[in-house]
Design a protein around this motif. Structure first.
Motif, PDB file in Angstrom:
ATOM      1  N   SER A 117       4.120   7.719  -3.086  1.00 31.39           N
ATOM      2  CA  SER A 117       4.079   8.944  -3.764  1.00 31.39           C
ATOM      3  C   SER A 117       3.906  10.054  -2.877  1.00 31.39           C
ATOM      4  N   THR A 166     -12.216  20.439  -2.721  1.00 36.07           N
ATOM      5  CA  THR A 166     -12.008  21.273  -3.902  1.00 36.07           C
ATOM      6  C   THR A 166     -13.063  20.658  -5.107  1.00 36.07           C
ATOM      7  N   THR A 175      -1.010   8.763 -13.564  1.00 30.02           N
ATOM      8  CA  THR A 175      -1.508   7.484 -12.649  1.00 30.02           C
ATOM      9  C   THR A 175      -2.945   7.451 -13.477  1.00 30.02           C
ATOM     10  N   PHE A 201       2.146  19.204  -6.731  1.00 25.57           N
ATOM     11  CA  PHE A 201       0.576  18.531  -6.347  1.00 25.57           C
ATOM     12  C   PHE A 201       0.518  17.143  -6.534  1.00 25.57           C
ATOM     13  N   SER A 258      -4.951  11.043  -4.369  1.00 25.51           N
ATOM     14  CA  SER A 258      -5.525  11.781  -3.503  1.00 25.51           C
ATOM     15  C   SER A 258      -7.136  11.222  -3.098  1.00 25.51           C
ATOM     16  N   ASP A 301       8.054  10.166 -12.572  1.00 29.61           N
ATOM     17  CA  ASP A 301       7.560   9.949 -11.021  1.00 29.61           C
ATOM     18  C   ASP A 301       8.181  10.817  -9.845  1.00 29.61           C
ATOM     19  N   ILE A 302       7.700  11.369  -9.147  1.00 29.48           N
ATOM     20  CA  ILE A 302       8.387  12.202  -8.047  1.00 29.48           C
ATOM     21  C   ILE A 302       9.269  11.468  -7.183  1.00 29.48           C
ATOM     22  N   GLY A 306      -3.338  16.497 -13.009  1.00 30.21           N
ATOM     23  CA  GLY A 306      -4.344  15.900 -12.330  1.00 30.21           C
ATOM     24  C   GLY A 306      -5.426  17.293 -12.464  1.00 30.21           C
ATOM     25  N   PHE A 307      -6.386  16.982 -11.381  1.00 31.18           N
ATOM     26  CA  PHE A 307      -7.479  17.996 -11.091  1.00 31.18           C
ATOM     27  C   PHE A 307      -6.898  19.487 -11.000  1.00 31.18           C
ATOM     28  N   ILE A 308      -6.493  19.537  -9.619  1.00 22.06           N
ATOM     29  CA  ILE A 308      -6.202  21.019  -9.350  1.00 22.06           C
ATOM     30  C   ILE A 308      -4.765  21.551  -9.922  1.00 22.06           C
ATOM     31  N   SER A 314      -0.849  21.038   0.442  1.00 20.44           N
ATOM     32  CA  SER A 314      -1.429  19.877   1.585  1.00 20.44           C
ATOM     33  C   SER A 314      -2.905  20.162   1.581  1.00 20.44           C
ATOM     34  N   ASP A 341       4.477  14.646 -14.427  1.00 20.84           N
ATOM     35  CA  ASP A 341       3.420  13.883 -13.846  1.00 20.84           C
ATOM     36  C   ASP A 341       3.610  12.373 -14.277  1.00 20.84           C
ATOM     37  N   LEU A 342       3.187  11.660 -13.496  1.00 24.05           N
ATOM     38  CA  LEU A 342       3.401  10.084 -13.545  1.00 24.05           C
ATOM     39  C   LEU A 342       2.339   9.520 -14.651  1.00 24.05           C
ATOM     40  N   LYS A 390      -0.083  12.670   3.764  1.00 19.16           N
ATOM     41  CA  LYS A 390       0.245  14.209   3.585  1.00 19.16           C
ATOM     42  C   LYS A 390       0.740  14.715   4.840  1.00 19.16           C
ATOM     43  N   TYR A 424      -4.842   8.550   3.812  1.00 21.18           N
ATOM     44  CA  TYR A 424      -4.276   9.561   2.958  1.00 21.18           C
ATOM     45  C   TYR A 424      -3.730  10.799   3.849  1.00 21.18           C
TER      46      TYR A 424
END
Ligand code: NAD
Ligand code: DAU
Length: 342
Positions: free
Chosen positions: A101, A181, A37, A82, A86, A60-61, A11-13, A125, A34-35, A155, A151
């Motif tokens: 997730s 971010t 998605t 991560f 999101s 998948d976590i 993902g991004f971060i 988080s 990482d899944l 978290k 969301y």
């Protein structure tokens, strides 16, 4: 630490963190789970794909077997999580994926990591767990969590599970709470990449409500360094805020983007507001600064370089803005834009 599992690393971060760790720590092995998605993208990891200390595993976590296999196969001693759904707007329309997730997935990952006997578990988080922050106030780590969206509730639930694994099972845990971010490789559904890419094409920018909501803006490389700092130097069981210490109203950020792209203010449309919209987030992060971290990027320069990155990297975002993205755009914005004022 030797073998670090980075979940959600496409993902991004997460991908910024992986690129940074590979560049700065050749002595560490980085394994991404990482899944993939809609938000996961292997193009985010192209720069490291041939590095000898990097591996990618799709999984998948929330799957016990996916977690158990990767933890064992790579002799993982450290987990940085991560992986998450999101986007707040999606959580309003489809909360189930967020609980699955972000909360259940963290339960599975914690449990399997603990069984595998890992050392440190870092949970990434968000400042959104504090909820809306009154004008002039700043959240600090010991403030209560008062999440307002599905969301942020998912978290906050994850954070409580992390706490439970520390107290009940003695797991070495650290939590970071980052603010809004921005930077390269961010899926174009979040305010900055969405508005930048739409403005490049001269399309309308749907600003929710009066646009007076405030966010604290943090450049992605600073966020990734903050997470690494908490991972290496954080005290077990502690929470660390990571803030850009640059609060701005959405309407200001929108006009900065338009100015940088030399696009007219007439592209802005004031559309019906996000449900349950938090008006303001703002944090202090003295605890992380005491570990030696500080923000290295100032907002104006980082925003300008981010805009340039999207201008110069259409190969990355144009293919994303088709298919699933179009369906999302229709669902989220068609009615709002039809009801737009101005
Ligand atoms: P993102 O949506 O860009 O990436 C999330 C990644 O997680 C994707 O690669 C996706 O494929 C993966 N993923 C999702 N569900 C998964 C699952 N069940 N198993 C494995 N992988 C899964 O998100 P981001 O903006 O990079 O955010 C990363 C983390 O940082 C999230 O936990 C988010 O809550 C947190 N955070 C984000 C921000 C922000 O402004 N973007 C700020 C603070 C904290
Ligand atoms: O604060 C940290 C959080 O920041 C992270 O935990 C989340 O993962 C991340 O998505 C982000 O949440 P926000 O809801 O603050 O980000 P977003 O980019 O969706 O929206 C930023 C602000 O801009 C918010 O006040 C809503 C507004 N907005 C957003 C979009 C997408 C608009 O006005 N119009 C839009 O189309």
């Amino acid at each position: 630490m030797k073998n670090i599992l980075v979940t959600g690393g496409a993902g991004f971060i997460g991908s910024a963190f992986v690129r940074q760790m590979i560049a700065r720590h050749p002595e560490l092995n980085i394994i991404v789970l990482d899944l993939l998605t809609y938000a996961g993208n292997l193009n985010n990891l192209l720069a490291v794909s041939d590095e000898p200390n990097y591996r990618f595993v799709q999984g998948d976590i929330a799957s016990r077997s996916d977690c158990a296999v990767v933890l064992k196969e790579y002799a993982i001693d450290t987990v940085v999580n991560f992986a998450a759904e999101s986007h707040v707007d999606r959580s309003i329309l489809e909360p189930d994926a967020f609980i699955r997730s972000n909360t259940l997935g963290v339960n599975v990952l914690l449990d399997e990591a603990c069984r595998a006997g890992i050392g440190r578990f870092l949970q990434v988080s968000t400042d959104e767990v504090y909820g809306d922050v009154a004008p002039g106030a700043f959240s600090v780590e010991d403030d209560p969590m008062l999440p307002n969206s599905p969301y942020s509730a998912s978290k906050a639930g994850a954070e409580l599970l992390v706490r439970a694994w520390r107290v009940t099972h003695g797991l070495d845990t650290v939590i970071t709470r980052g603010s809004n971010t921005f930077g390269p490789y961010q899926y174009p559904e979040k305010l900055m990449p969405f508005f930048i890419t739409e403005a490049i094409d001269g399309r309308p920018l749907p600003l929710y409500g009066d646009g007076q909501q405030q966010r604290d803006w943090l450049y992605v490389d600073d966020h990734a360094r903050g997470i690494a700092c908490a991972l290496f130097h954080g005290e077990s069981g502690r929470v660390y805020n990571i803030a850009g210490e640059h609060q701005a109203r959405n309407v200001e950020v929108t006009h900065q983007i338009l100015d940088l792209l030399e696009r007219p203010a007439s592209l802005v449309r004031h559309v019906p507001d996000r449900e349950g919209h938090d008006l303001r987030y703002a944090m202090r992060c003295e605890r992380l600064k005491a570990l030696g971290w500080q923000c290295e990027h100032n907002f104006e320069e980082a925003a300008a370089s981010t805009v340039r990155w999207y201008q110069e990297n259409e190969w990355w975002w144009r293919p994303i803005k088709s298919g699933d993205w179009r369906d999302w755009y229709q669902r989220q914005y068609a009615d709002r834009l039809a009801a737009a004022d101005g």
